[in-house]
Design an enzyme around this catalytic site. Structure first.
Site, PDB file in Angstrom:
ATOM      1  N   GLU A  55       0.852  -1.186   0.000  1.00 58.79           N
ATOM      2  CA  GLU A  55       0.000   0.000   0.000  1.00 58.79           C
ATOM      3  C   GLU A  55       0.896   1.247   0.000  1.00 58.79           C
ATOM      4  OE1 GLU A  55      -3.895   1.544   2.520  1.00 58.79           O
ATOM      5  OE2 GLU A  55      -2.287   0.518   3.596  1.00 58.79           O
ATOM      6  N   LYS A  88     -10.152   0.183  -2.008  1.00 55.12           N
ATOM      7  CA  LYS A  88     -10.167  -0.150  -0.575  1.00 55.12           C
ATOM      8  C   LYS A  88     -11.515   0.206   0.041  1.00 55.12           C
ATOM      9  CE  LYS A  88      -7.433   0.668   3.645  1.00 55.12           C
ATOM     10  NZ  LYS A  88      -6.260   1.408   4.183  1.00 55.12           N
ATOM     11  N   CYS A 106      -4.894  -3.677   3.495  1.00 54.57           N
ATOM     12  CA  CYS A 106      -4.578  -3.224   4.844  1.00 54.57           C
ATOM     13  C   CYS A 106      -5.746  -3.357   5.828  1.00 54.57           C
ATOM     14  CB  CYS A 106      -4.061  -1.787   4.764  1.00 54.57           C
ATOM     15  SG  CYS A 106      -3.126  -1.242   6.217  1.00 54.57           S
TER      16      CYS A 106
END
Length: 277
Positions: A40, A119, A164
């Protein structure tokens, strides 16, 4: 299938980050990787969150996507470009955006973009000393995304994309299990504080409960902007065993993922078929 997860300590310099990523991806290709995953924010860890807005691109064009496509083609890799900031479709490119998507893009070895994941879960944390709120500059995605990789090992691997903070939300990965995913990707930039407490246990849990491989690229070290990230890029098998990892600093974590092992794990413990709720 041999897979590489890349660990970086990205800086505030876009050009130096791309140069470092190119070098690490070249190492991965030399090591025989078929799929490589960048972390990321591989392209920029800015002084301020809003720095992402200044390098945002529309989907399908821009130097970051060109870098990923050309590198995938040059190295003969399937390449997942960690995350880059993408403008919303149809946004005015002449106007600075207020928010962007934190997007993970998958490129085939011929340089074609095969998947785009935004995301879904945006990180917010405040322990009185560290404060983060991704929603200040990021727009949340809404859809799980998979792509199929026809591997040299003779198997078609179905791959589920995440980023993440997503890993704290197991329902996303259950959706991937329902979709028949074999490998879960989690490019990340975990803070040192949360990583020390939860990184490995979350990743191993996602592997175990879904009987899937997990590939987690990472940021790992002290960044120019003062942020410290946890690192520990790793590859995990469907039984929850860590196959390979790197604690801190930039490098390549590379290992072979065995499709027959996945099949054996799911056969001897058919937990996915035992689900009730």
């Amino acid at each position: 299938m041999k897979v590489a997860v890349i660990q970086m300590v990205s800086s505030t310099s876009l050009s130096s980050n791309l140069a470092q990523a190119a070098d690490l991806l070249h190492q991965a290709a030399l090591g025989g990787a078929e799929l490589a995953v960048l972390p990321e924010y591989f392209c920029l860890m800015g002084q301020h969150d809003a720095d992402k807005l200044g390098i945002a691109e529309p989907f399908g064009q821009g130097p970051l996507q060109q870098f990923l496509a050309e590198t995938a083609r040059a190295e003969g890799l399937w390449l997942v470009g960690g995350t880059i900031p993408l403008r919303a479709d149809g946004a005015d490119v002449a106007t600075a955006p207020e928010r962007v998507f934190n997007a993970s893009l998958a490129f085939s070895p011929d340089g074609a973009c095969m998947a785009r994941y935004h995301k879904i879960h945006l990180f917010r944390f405040d322990n009185g000393t560290e404060r983060y709120d991704e929603s200040a500059v990021l727009e949340a995605g809404s859809e799980p995304v998979t792509f199929d990789l026809d591997s040299r090992d003779g198997h078609v691997w179905r791959i589920g994309m995440s980023v993440c903070y997503d890993m704290r939300f197991p329902e996303l990965y259950r959706a991937y299990a329902d979709a028949g995913v074999h490998l879960l990707l989690a490019p990340s930039a975990f803070t040192y504080t949360t990583g020390q407490a939860h990184w490995e246990v979350l990743l191993r849990a996602r592997a175990i409960e879904n009987l899937a491989f997990v590939a987690a690229a990472a940021q790992g070290g002290q960044h120019h902007n003062g942020r410290q990230t946890w690192g520990q890029a790793m590859l995990i098998d469907p039984w929850g065993q860590v196959l390979a990892q790197r604690a801190q600093q930039a490098g390549v974590v590379l290992t072979e993922l065995d499709f027959e092992l996945l099949t054996a794990c799911r056969s001897r413990l058919p937990a996915l078929a035992h689900r009730v709720l």
